[in-house]
Design an enzyme around this catalytic site. Structure first.
Site, mmCIF file in Angstrom:
data_model
loop_
_atom_site.group_PDB
_atom_site.id
_atom_site.type_symbol
_atom_site.label_atom_id
_atom_site.label_comp_id
_atom_site.label_asym_id
_atom_site.label_seq_id
_atom_site.Cartn_x
_atom_site.Cartn_y
_atom_site.Cartn_z
ATOM 1 N N TYR A 156 -2.398 -1.632 10.223
ATOM 2 C CA TYR A 156 -2.360 -1.649 8.750
ATOM 3 C C TYR A 156 -0.941 -1.312 8.258
ATOM 4 O O TYR A 156 -0.398 -1.995 7.387
ATOM 5 C CB TYR A 156 -3.390 -0.657 8.207
ATOM 6 C CG TYR A 156 -3.625 -0.774 6.710
ATOM 7 C CD1 TYR A 156 -4.347 -1.840 6.180
ATOM 8 C CD2 TYR A 156 -3.134 0.186 5.825
ATOM 9 C CE1 TYR A 156 -4.570 -1.944 4.794
ATOM 10 C CE2 TYR A 156 -3.350 0.082 4.458
ATOM 11 C CZ TYR A 156 -4.069 -0.981 3.942
ATOM 12 O OH TYR A 156 -4.285 -1.086 2.583
ATOM 13 N N SER B 118 0.855 -1.191 0.000
ATOM 14 C CA SER B 118 0.000 0.000 0.000
ATOM 15 C C SER B 118 0.888 1.237 0.000
ATOM 16 O O SER B 118 2.098 1.139 0.250
ATOM 17 C CB SER B 118 -0.847 -0.023 1.274
ATOM 18 O OG SER B 118 -1.451 1.230 1.526
HETATM 19 N N1 LIG Z 1 -8.385 0.486 -2.161
HETATM 20 C C1 LIG Z 1 -7.299 1.156 -1.830
HETATM 21 O O1 LIG Z 1 -7.309 2.403 -1.827
HETATM 22 C C2 LIG Z 1 -6.022 0.422 -1.486
HETATM 23 C C3 LIG Z 1 -4.869 1.188 -1.286
HETATM 24 C C4 LIG Z 1 -3.687 0.557 -0.968
HETATM 25 C C5 LIG Z 1 -3.632 -0.822 -0.860
HETATM 26 N N2 LIG Z 1 -4.766 -1.554 -1.053
HETATM 27 C C6 LIG Z 1 -4.653 -3.014 -0.902
HETATM 28 O O2 LIG Z 1 -5.188 -3.636 -2.047
HETATM 29 C C7 LIG Z 1 -5.654 -4.932 -1.710
HETATM 30 C C8 LIG Z 1 -7.052 -5.124 -2.242
HETATM 31 O O3 LIG Z 1 -7.931 -4.249 -1.549
HETATM 32 P P1 LIG Z 1 -9.216 -3.573 -2.198
HETATM 33 O O4 LIG Z 1 -9.072 -2.128 -2.046
HETATM 34 O O5 LIG Z 1 -9.492 -4.147 -3.521
HETATM 35 O O6 LIG Z 1 -10.316 -4.007 -1.134
HETATM 36 P P2 LIG Z 1 -11.650 -4.878 -1.253
HETATM 37 O O7 LIG Z 1 -12.238 -4.877 0.106
HETATM 38 O O8 LIG Z 1 -12.473 -4.432 -2.398
HETATM 39 O O9 LIG Z 1 -11.074 -6.324 -1.615
HETATM 40 C C9 LIG Z 1 -10.407 -7.129 -0.696
HETATM 41 C C10 LIG Z 1 -10.874 -8.557 -0.901
HETATM 42 O O10 LIG Z 1 -10.141 -9.384 0.021
HETATM 43 C C11 LIG Z 1 -11.052 -10.322 0.562
HETATM 44 N N3 LIG Z 1 -10.561 -10.810 1.852
HETATM 45 C C12 LIG Z 1 -10.653 -10.212 3.060
HETATM 46 N N4 LIG Z 1 -10.144 -11.012 3.998
HETATM 47 C C13 LIG Z 1 -9.703 -12.135 3.361
HETATM 48 C C14 LIG Z 1 -9.094 -13.319 3.789
HETATM 49 N N5 LIG Z 1 -8.837 -13.550 5.083
HETATM 50 N N6 LIG Z 1 -8.775 -14.258 2.864
HETATM 51 C C15 LIG Z 1 -9.076 -14.061 1.556
HETATM 52 N N7 LIG Z 1 -9.677 -12.965 1.092
HETATM 53 C C16 LIG Z 1 -9.986 -12.014 1.993
HETATM 54 C C17 LIG Z 1 -12.369 -9.578 0.684
HETATM 55 O O11 LIG Z 1 -13.473 -10.473 0.781
HETATM 56 C C18 LIG Z 1 -12.373 -8.739 -0.575
HETATM 57 O O12 LIG Z 1 -13.003 -9.403 -1.651
HETATM 58 C C19 LIG Z 1 -5.547 -5.029 -0.194
HETATM 59 O O13 LIG Z 1 -4.371 -5.728 0.154
HETATM 60 C C20 LIG Z 1 -5.448 -3.579 0.248
HETATM 61 O O14 LIG Z 1 -4.803 -3.432 1.475
HETATM 62 C C21 LIG Z 1 -5.958 -0.965 -1.349
#
Ligand SMILES: NC(=O)c1ccc[n+]([C@@H]2O[C@H](COP(=O)([O-])OP(=O)(O)OC[C@H]3O[C@@H](n4cnc5c(N)ncnc54)[C@H](O)[C@@H]3O)[C@@H](O)[C@H]2O)c1
Length: 290
Positions: free
Chosen positions: A157, A144
């Site tokens: 986080y 992230s």
């Molecule tokens: N959206 C942002 O702004 C952002 C920014 C930086 C990093 N990220 C990272 O990107 C990645 C994806 O996040 P996103 O934004 O698409 O969020 P999201 O919530 O849309 O997707 C995350 C997915 O992970 C699944 N999940 C949660 N716990 C789990 C587990 N124990 N085992 C398997 N699956 C699990 C959820 O059901 C969900 O479908 C994450 O690692 C997040 O930290 C996101």
């Protein structure tokens, strides 16, 4: 030749957001097979249907909790057996949770670290023998902007995402020194328009914590302000970076800007950041007052 075309790719947390978009993008670029998993099996199957309707890629969809080591080990064996080879894993699954350190219980640290850091370690280790055997492997770990920049209220986080960065950079060196045909890439997305923040609020409510209307309104405001990029664009940038064998992928202008600011002004950047936050708070207050 594309690094994705004809390859078998694994995406965790692929039931929504960036993971779903990654799976779709890999299908679009001609992957031969995609293993889609999510802790919510139904959402993984929905992603599979989404791809199935638009390409001829072979899909394997399953429920998987990335924090469960034994389940991940079984999953890796099943996926490798199903496809015969695995070339790429995108360790994407992740969750958010925020509150200051003195209000954040050990159970919450364990929950965040288990998914965000252990999930990445499990995915890397369980699939590594298959990636090596493929002769052209790639492990892609999603950190992230908070794996580069710490923020108040995000100690769990940030610990998990700085951990993903350190883990992946060290793994990349191991792979090189040992001469394995596998690359490792760490991904630092900035704000992407997904449900990650609202899932965190839902979880807070489900676990009995009080979430006030003002907190919900503030979260909505910050989501609108900060989570700007559409997931398909984020997926495109990530897969472009993988195809270019980049060891580190910054996703979005916000991630690039903060990365530069932190390098240029390692001690002063929190001042810059708090000015930005103060501006947002002012905007939020004036929006509330109407
Ligand atoms: N959206 C942002 O702004 C952002 C920014 C930086 C990093 N990220 C990272 O990107 C990645 C994806 O996040 P996103 O934004 O698409 O969020 P999201 O919530 O849309 O997707 C995350 C997915 O992970 C699944 N999940 C949660 N716990 C789990 C587990 N124990 N085992 C398997 N699956 C699990 C959820 O059901 C969900 O479908 C994450 O690692 C997040 O930290 C996101």
């Amino acid at each position: 030749m594309s690094k994705v075309e004809g390859k078998v790719c694994v995406v965790t947390g692929a039931g929504s957001g960036i993971g779903r978009a990654l799976a779709v993008e890999l299908g679009r670029r001609g992957a031969k097979g995609i293993a889609i998993s999510d802790v919510d099996e139904g959402s993984a199957k929905e992603t599979a249907e989404l791809i199935g309707s638009s390409s001829r890629v072979e899909i394997h969809a399953a429920g998987l909790d990335v924090g469960d080591r034994d389940a991940f080990a079984d999953y890796a064996t099943t996926v490798a057996g199903h496809f015969g080879a695995v070339h790429q894993i995108y360790n994407n699954a992740g969750i958010a949770d925020s509150e200051p350190v003195d209000q954040f219980g050990y159970d919450r640290y364990e929950r965040v670290l288990k998914v965000n850091l252990w999930g990445v370690i499990h995915g890397t280790k369980e699939f590594l023998p298959h990636l090596i055997a493929s002769g052209d492997g790639h492990v892609v770990n999603v950190s992230s902007l908070n794996g580069i920049m710490a923020q108040a209220g995000l100690s769990a986080y940030c610990a998990s995402k700085f951990g993903v960065r350190g883990f992946t950079e060290s793994v990349a060196l191991d792979l090189k020194e040992e001469g394995h045909p596998v690359r490792a890439t760490v991904v630092h997305p900035g704000g992407v328009k997904t449900g990650i923040a609202s899932s965190a609020l839902d979880w807070a409510k489900q676990s009995g914590r009080e979430v006030t209307a003002e907190q919900e309104e503030r979260a909505r405001f910050y989501n609108e302000k900060l989570l700007k990029m559409d997931p398909p664009r984020a997926a495109e940038i990530i897969v472009d970076g993988v195809e270019a064998n980049k060891p580190r992928i910054l996703v979005g202008g916000d991630a690039k800007l903060m990365d530069a600011v932190i390098r240029i002004a390692p001690r002063r950047w929190p001042v810059f950041f708090s000015l930005l936050q103060r501006r947002f708070e002012k905007e939020f207050e004036s929006k509330r007052r109407g």
